[in-house]
Design a protein around this motif. Structure first.
Motif, PDB file in Angstrom:
ATOM      1  N   GLN A 110       1.135  -0.798  -0.378  1.00 21.13           N
ATOM      2  CA  GLN A 110       0.053  -0.040   0.097  1.00 21.13           C
ATOM      3  C   GLN A 110       1.093   1.505   0.044  1.00 21.13           C
ATOM      4  OE1 GLN A 110      -2.500  -0.017   2.965  1.00 21.13           O
ATOM      5  NE2 GLN A 110      -3.976  -1.369   2.768  1.00 21.13           N
ATOM      6  N   ASP A 122       1.974   1.795  -3.534  1.00 20.64           N
ATOM      7  CA  ASP A 122       1.086   2.051  -4.220  1.00 20.64           C
ATOM      8  C   ASP A 122       0.563   3.858  -4.109  1.00 20.64           C
ATOM      9  OD1 ASP A 122       0.764  -0.512  -5.505  1.00 20.64           O
ATOM     10  OD2 ASP A 122      -0.893  -0.880  -3.775  1.00 20.64           O
ATOM     11  N   TRP A 123       0.654   4.280  -2.613  1.00 22.63           N
ATOM     12  CA  TRP A 123       0.673   5.574  -2.271  1.00 22.63           C
ATOM     13  C   TRP A 123       1.516   6.054  -2.982  1.00 22.63           C
ATOM     14  CZ3 TRP A 123      -3.735   7.470  -1.848  1.00 22.63           C
ATOM     15  CH2 TRP A 123      -4.398   7.205  -0.656  1.00 22.63           C
ATOM     16  N   GLU A 125      -8.758   2.612   1.572  1.00 20.47           N
ATOM     17  CA  GLU A 125      -8.444   1.397   0.981  1.00 20.47           C
ATOM     18  C   GLU A 125      -9.313   1.820  -0.314  1.00 20.47           C
ATOM     19  OE1 GLU A 125      -8.955  -2.271   2.013  1.00 20.47           O
ATOM     20  OE2 GLU A 125      -6.888  -2.156   3.439  1.00 20.47           O
TER      21      GLU A 125
END
Length: 300
Positions: free
Chosen positions: A21, A24-25, A48
């Motif tokens: 995550q 991805d951010w 999410e």
């Protein structure tokens, strides 16, 4: 990595999820910074669902950029080909074409444009009327074949829809109509008849053994010289009575076996027996319809 809790440090799967995550951010932040080109990126809630939407938006944007680049490359290549084609033309041919176009009447100019448009639409390499005619006939034949196939598929689709509706109604009738359900006492009757059949078979074997024993004793008595005239009338009467009872029992067993054979193919479970009876009813209806159709053909 800042969102990692002490519990996540002992859970490799959660740690991997947090790292994914975070990556991805980071990618989303880089993409938003590039899109806003130095302007301030609006603030939003980081969860999410937001991450999922932004990932999908980023992927769609990348696909759109790739498609735009492909279109621009194709257009540039097409322009280059057109420019090369223009350059490769003979100046004398160009002058002749311009002179012809300048001296054409309105009808001739329209006819020339129609001929060129037809050649382009039919994707032919020549503007010869005979070539165009053959191409037009081939396209018309193909169009008619495709139209016939589409009509056939539509007819088949309507037939399948009709049969599907009919089967649905028959299934509903079989499930809701009490006439197609097996009687509640079917399992009990089958069990009782099987028990009676087993009991009667045991009795028959017992009576057959007793009859064989009596026949053996009678034969032995008849073979003894001292007892030839001393045949017991009571033994003979008893033997005849037992033989009559045995014949009656045999007939009863045969009758019960026929009744049990009618339910031989059905399962012991009541619901399963009902389903089997329903299938047999459907087969009976199909046979009846086939019989009626054959009778109608004979009448015609």
């Amino acid at each position: 990595m800042d969102n990692l809790t002490p519990q996540d440090l002992f859970s490799p799967s959660k740690a991997r999820q947090q790292r994914a995550q975070a990556a991805d951010w980071a990618q989303i932040d880089s993409w938003l910074s590039y899109k806003y080109a130095g302007r301030t990126v609006p603030t939003f809630e980081r969860n999410e669902e937001t991450l999922k939407v932004l990932r999908e938006l980023s992927s769609a944007n990348e696909r759109a950029d790739e498609e735009r680049m492909i279109m621009e490359r194709v257009e540039r290549e097409a322009c280059k080909e057109l420019e090369a084609d223009e350059e490769s033309r003979d100046p004398e041919d160009v002058k002749i074409l311009e002179a012809v176009e300048a001296h054409l009447s309105t009808e001739g100019s329209d006819a020339l444009r129609a001929l060129a448009s037809t050649a382009v639409a039919l994707d032919t390499t020549s503007a010869n009327p005979e070539t165009l005619a053959h191409a037009l006939i081939a396209h018309t034949s193909m169009s008619q074949t495709l139209a016939n196939n589409i009509q056939h598929v539509r007819t088949l689709q309507r037939y399948l829809d009709k049969q599907h509706t009919l089967l649905r109604s028959q299934l509903n009738e079989l499930q809701s109509n009490p006439a197609f359900s097996a009687p509640p006492s079917l399992q009990r009757q089958t069990t009782e008849q099987a028990r009676q059949t087993k009991h009667l078979r045991t009795k028959i074997r017992e009576y057959e053994d007793r009859l064989a024993s009596l026949e053996y004793q009678q034969a032995k008595t008849a073979a003894t010289p001292a007892s030839k005239g001393v045949s017991s009338a009571e033994a003979i009467a008893d033997m005849l009575e037992q033989q009559t009872s045995l014949s009656a029992l045999r007939r009863r067993v045969e009758r019960l076996e026929k009744e049990v054979d009618e339910f031989a193919g059905l399962p012991a479970d009541r619901e399963a027996a009902r389903k089997e009876v329903g299938k047999l009813e459907i087969e009976l209806d199909n046979v009846r319809r086939r019989r009626d159709a054959l009778f109608e053909e004979l009448v015609r």
